[in-house]
Design a protein around this motif. Structure first.
Motif, short mmCIF file in Angstrom:
data_model
loop_
_atom_site.label_atom_id
_atom_site.label_comp_id
_atom_site.label_asym_id
_atom_site.label_seq_id
_atom_site.Cartn_x
_atom_site.Cartn_y
_atom_site.Cartn_z
N PHE A 78 95.30 -43.27 -31.90
CA PHE A 78 94.41 -44.84 -31.94
C PHE A 78 95.91 -44.73 -31.51
O PHE A 78 97.14 -44.73 -31.50
CB PHE A 78 94.60 -44.78 -33.41
N THR A 79 95.59 -45.73 -30.75
CA THR A 79 96.68 -47.05 -29.82
C THR A 79 96.06 -48.15 -30.34
O THR A 79 94.56 -49.03 -30.74
CB THR A 79 96.22 -46.90 -28.26
N ILE A 80 96.81 -49.22 -30.18
CA ILE A 80 96.43 -50.67 -30.31
C ILE A 80 96.81 -51.40 -28.79
O ILE A 80 97.38 -51.56 -28.64
CB ILE A 80 97.38 -51.30 -30.73
N PRO A 87 98.05 -50.59 -23.67
CA PRO A 87 98.52 -49.91 -24.67
C PRO A 87 99.77 -51.33 -25.28
O PRO A 87 100.55 -50.81 -24.41
CB PRO A 87 98.93 -48.57 -25.03
N VAL A 88 99.30 -51.66 -26.42
CA VAL A 88 100.48 -52.36 -27.07
C VAL A 88 102.04 -51.50 -27.76
O VAL A 88 101.77 -50.51 -28.25
CB VAL A 88 100.47 -53.10 -28.38
N THR A 89 103.30 -51.54 -26.67
CA THR A 89 103.97 -51.01 -27.70
C THR A 89 105.36 -51.81 -27.94
O THR A 89 106.57 -51.16 -28.83
CB THR A 89 104.79 -50.40 -26.00
N ALA A 90 105.05 -53.21 -27.89
CA ALA A 90 106.12 -54.00 -28.28
C ALA A 90 105.51 -54.68 -29.67
O ALA A 90 104.85 -55.00 -30.52
CB ALA A 90 107.14 -54.92 -27.53
N ALA A 119 104.16 -43.39 -29.47
CA ALA A 119 105.22 -42.95 -28.40
C ALA A 119 105.55 -43.74 -27.92
O ALA A 119 104.91 -44.68 -27.65
CB ALA A 119 104.13 -41.53 -27.84
N PRO A 120 106.31 -42.74 -26.48
CA PRO A 120 106.63 -44.32 -25.31
C PRO A 120 104.87 -44.41 -24.70
O PRO A 120 105.31 -46.25 -24.70
CB PRO A 120 107.06 -43.01 -24.32
N ASP A 121 104.00 -44.01 -24.72
CA ASP A 121 102.87 -44.63 -24.25
C ASP A 121 101.46 -45.33 -25.45
O ASP A 121 100.91 -46.29 -24.48
CB ASP A 121 102.26 -43.34 -24.10
#
Length: 302
Positions: A78-80, A87-90, A119-121
């Protein structure tokens, strides 16, 4: 975690089982179940006013969205996404992890508390084996960097022959040779002290190991609407006053009368185990013991 954390309420609508493959859906809001519970537990759960509803009831809130999830055999992804749609990464670290994922079937069977990797993305994924067919609820608990903590929920289902589970009232759990006993009562609207005592082979366990910065983690799910509650125990490892067992103490506050399923994660011997309990609030009629399943025609059980 130097003071007991108050339980944070969230839940979701009851979902019907979807047909075909791994079907994934999102829940936009709650449908309170005042008299029924999943898995045959008596509900008596009181509806909550919309204005009082906290996070976890929807896939989107405060601009953040639980995108997906995608349940494939043996893996969950999933992604947020944030207010900008990306996509949120922090994320901030909360209880030693950037995100906590709870997955449970709607009848409260198959509970899992896992920690995906990002993952980085911005795609989160975790190896996950779902034990049986049914309708499931996933909760993502996180704190985006620079923002307040958020809890999002989404439904998905696993196709197959669904066999709902029922759970009789229980204060003693046995798991992998360990016995965990629950003392204390849940009182709706009040802080309720609970103590869970861990033993092995009749000998109290006094060397529990820290897990996510504590000697135990307790999750409670309210029958009917799967209102989700999470609390950490009194004290913390290394504070000079909190013993490493045999008791892990909590201060729990449940919002309404009803029957709750409780799940204690504890670590010993380098392994995290989960003890399960079924507990009604004080004054709530206890659930009747489930009726035995009829034998199949061929005489063989499951």
């Amino acid at each position: 975690m130097k003071t007991p954390a108050r339980l944070a309420l969230f839940g979701g609508a009851l979902a019907l089982l979807a047909a075909g493959g791994f079907a994934v859906g999102k829940t936009a809001g709650p449908e309170a179940a005042a008299s029924e519970t999943a898995g045959g537990m008596p509900g008596h759960a009181e509806p909550v006013a919309v204005a009082e509803l906290p996070g976890g009831l929807a896939a989107s809130t405060d601009g953040y969205t639980f995108t997906g999830p995608t349940a494939e055999p043996g893996r969950f992804s999933f992604t947020i996404t944030g207010p900008d749609g990306r996509p949120v990464t922090a994320f901030d670290v909360e209880h030693e992890k950037k995100l906590h994922l709870i997955v449970v079937r709607r009848d409260t069977a198959g509970f899992q508390h896992v920690h995906p990797e990002m993952a980085p993305d911005g795609t989160w994924s975790v190896p996950l084996t779902l034990p049986a067919a049914g309708s499931y609820r996933a909760f993502a608990d996180f704190a985006p960097t620079g923002g307040k903590p958020v809890t999002l929920g989404a439904d998905f289902s696993v196709a197959g022959n669904y066999q709902p589970a029922t759970f009789a009232p229980s204060r003693t759990a046995n798991v992998d040779g360990y016995t965990v006993e629950l003392a204390g009562d849940l009182v709706a609207g009040k802080t309720s002290p609970l103590a869970l005592k861990v033993s092995r082979g009749g000998v109290p366990v006094t060397d529990l190991q820290p897990y996510l910065g504590a000697y135990g983690h307790l999750v409670a799910l309210r029958g009917g609407d799967l209102a989700y509650l999470h609390v950490h125990p009194d004290g913390e490892p290394g504070d000079g006053k909190t013993a490493a067992g045999p008791e892990v103490k909590f201060a729990a506050e449940v919002p309404s009368a009803g029957t709750y399923r409780l799940f204690l994660d504890f670590r010993h011997g380098g392994v995290v185990r989960t003890a399960e309990f079924t507990l009604a609030t004080a004054g709530t009629p206890a659930a009747p013991a489930p009726k035995p399943e009829p034998e199949p025609a061929d005489g063989h059980g499951h």
